[in-house]
Design a protein around this motif. Structure first.
Motif, PDB file in Angstrom:
ATOM      1  N   ALA A  33       0.827  -1.201   0.000  1.00 18.62           N
ATOM      2  CA  ALA A  33       0.000   0.000   0.000  1.00 18.62           C
ATOM      3  C   ALA A  33       0.862   1.252   0.000  1.00 18.62           C
ATOM      4  O   ALA A  33       1.906   1.311   0.647  1.00 18.62           O
ATOM      5  N   MET A  34       0.393   2.246  -0.740  1.00 16.74           N
ATOM      6  CA  MET A  34       1.070   3.542  -0.797  1.00 16.74           C
ATOM      7  C   MET A  34       0.055   4.617  -0.433  1.00 16.74           C
ATOM      8  O   MET A  34      -1.163   4.430  -0.598  1.00 16.74           O
ATOM      9  N   GLY A  35       0.550   5.713   0.074  1.00 15.76           N
ATOM     10  CA  GLY A  35      -0.386   6.744   0.508  1.00 15.76           C
ATOM     11  C   GLY A  35       0.190   8.141   0.428  1.00 15.76           C
ATOM     12  O   GLY A  35       1.395   8.325   0.241  1.00 15.76           O
ATOM     13  N   TRP A  36      -0.720   9.096   0.520  1.00 12.94           N
ATOM     14  CA  TRP A  36      -0.369  10.509   0.609  1.00 12.94           C
ATOM     15  C   TRP A  36      -0.881  11.060   1.933  1.00 12.94           C
ATOM     16  O   TRP A  36      -2.015  10.809   2.313  1.00 12.94           O
ATOM     17  N   TYR A  37      -0.024  11.820   2.587  1.00 13.95           N
ATOM     18  CA  TYR A  37      -0.359  12.505   3.830  1.00 13.95           C
ATOM     19  C   TYR A  37      -0.081  13.992   3.641  1.00 13.95           C
ATOM     20  O   TYR A  37       0.710  14.375   2.774  1.00 13.95           O
ATOM     21  N   HIS A  38      -0.698  14.812   4.460  1.00 18.40           N
ATOM     22  CA  HIS A  38      -0.323  16.221   4.466  1.00 18.40           C
ATOM     23  C   HIS A  38      -0.158  16.716   5.892  1.00 18.40           C
ATOM     24  O   HIS A  38      -0.704  16.159   6.845  1.00 18.40           O
ATOM     25  N   GLN A  39       0.671  17.759   6.001  1.00 20.83           N
ATOM     26  CA  GLN A  39       0.938  18.352   7.311  1.00 20.83           C
ATOM     27  C   GLN A  39       0.980  19.862   7.168  1.00 20.83           C
ATOM     28  O   GLN A  39       1.855  20.398   6.477  1.00 20.83           O
ATOM     29  N   ALA A  40       0.017  20.514   7.789  1.00 19.98           N
ATOM     30  CA  ALA A  40      -0.029  21.966   7.802  1.00 19.98           C
ATOM     31  C   ALA A  40       0.774  22.482   8.998  1.00 19.98           C
ATOM     32  O   ALA A  40       0.962  21.746   9.971  1.00 19.98           O
ATOM     33  N   PRO A  41       1.226  23.717   8.956  1.00 21.00           N
ATOM     34  CA  PRO A  41       2.014  24.266  10.069  1.00 21.00           C
ATOM     35  C   PRO A  41       1.264  24.158  11.400  1.00 21.00           C
ATOM     36  O   PRO A  41       0.089  24.527  11.498  1.00 21.00           O
ATOM     37  N   GLY A  42       1.950  23.608  12.396  1.00 22.53           N
ATOM     38  CA  GLY A  42       1.365  23.489  13.721  1.00 22.53           C
ATOM     39  C   GLY A  42       0.381  22.359  13.889  1.00 22.53           C
ATOM     40  O   GLY A  42      -0.241  22.226  14.955  1.00 22.53           O
ATOM     41  N   LYS A  43       0.222  21.540  12.845  1.00 22.54           N
ATOM     42  CA  LYS A  43      -0.731  20.439  12.923  1.00 22.54           C
ATOM     43  C   LYS A  43      -0.024  19.112  12.708  1.00 22.54           C
ATOM     44  O   LYS A  43       1.107  19.043  12.231  1.00 22.54           O
ATOM     45  N   GLN A  44      -0.732  18.045  13.069  1.00 22.66           N
ATOM     46  CA  GLN A  44      -0.177  16.714  12.881  1.00 22.66           C
ATOM     47  C   GLN A  44      -0.302  16.281  11.428  1.00 22.66           C
ATOM     48  O   GLN A  44      -1.167  16.767  10.689  1.00 22.66           O
ATOM     49  N   ARG A  45       0.541  15.354  11.043  1.00 18.66           N
ATOM     50  CA  ARG A  45       0.468  14.776   9.705  1.00 18.66           C
ATOM     51  C   ARG A  45      -0.790  13.910   9.631  1.00 18.66           C
ATOM     52  O   ARG A  45      -1.053  13.103  10.519  1.00 18.66           O
ATOM     53  N   GLU A  46      -1.554  14.076   8.569  1.00 11.80           N
ATOM     54  CA  GLU A  46      -2.820  13.371   8.425  1.00 11.80           C
ATOM     55  C   GLU A  46      -2.875  12.633   7.094  1.00 11.80           C
ATOM     56  O   GLU A  46      -2.338  13.114   6.084  1.00 11.80           O
ATOM     57  N   LEU A  47      -3.577  11.513   7.098  1.00 13.53           N
ATOM     58  CA  LEU A  47      -3.780  10.756   5.863  1.00 13.53           C
ATOM     59  C   LEU A  47      -4.712  11.529   4.926  1.00 13.53           C
ATOM     60  O   LEU A  47      -5.760  12.005   5.341  1.00 13.53           O
ATOM     61  N   VAL A  48      -4.301  11.630   3.678  1.00 15.86           N
ATOM     62  CA  VAL A  48      -5.144  12.221   2.642  1.00 15.86           C
ATOM     63  C   VAL A  48      -5.819  11.115   1.829  1.00 15.86           C
ATOM     64  O   VAL A  48      -7.024  11.118   1.631  1.00 15.86           O
TER      65      VAL A  48
END
Length: 123
Positions: A33-48
């Motif tokens: 499995a492969m995935g994309w995550y994003h992380q905004a400033p001051g926030k935790q990395r989240e699954l997209v």
């Protein structure tokens, strides 16, 4: 070892589109499995979004209907098509792979991450 390299980020206006790519290389024959995550400033990395080797997909509620994840198994590459981008999509986007089959056909259960690519959406 496996290396992941993302590309395709940038600065766009709200409503526009981007396509991210992530290519896996190194000691890899095939990927799980492969995935994309994003992380905004001051926030935790989240699954997209994520996609299995068989093509089954999963999306965060915030991107359903706007983003599409896909993969090319022959190239060990995963893509993220992002349409109708919103300012709240602004973040660093990371790809990962959860285990690979190596060139010697052994199993490597490590999770590997790319270095991230910045996506900025202006209003």
């Amino acid at each position: 070892q496996v290396q992941l390299v993302e590309s395709g980020g940038g600065l766009v206006q709200a409503g526009e589109s981007l396509r991210l790519s992530c290519a896996a290389s190194g000691n890899i024959f095939s990927s799980n499995a492969m995935g994309w995550y994003h992380q905004a400033p001051g926030k935790q990395r989240e699954l997209v979004a994520s996609i299995t080797s068989g093509g089954s997909t999963n999306y965060a509620d915030s991107v359903k209907g706007r983003f599409t994840i896909s993969r090319d198994n022959a190239k060990n590459t995963v893509y993220l098509r992002m349409n109708s981008l919103k300012p709240e999509d602004t973040a660093v986007y990371y790809c990962n792979v959860n285990g690979v089959r190596t060139r010697l056909h052994t199993i490597d259960l490590n999770t590997y991450w790319g270095q991230g690519t910045q996506v900025t959406v202006s209003s």
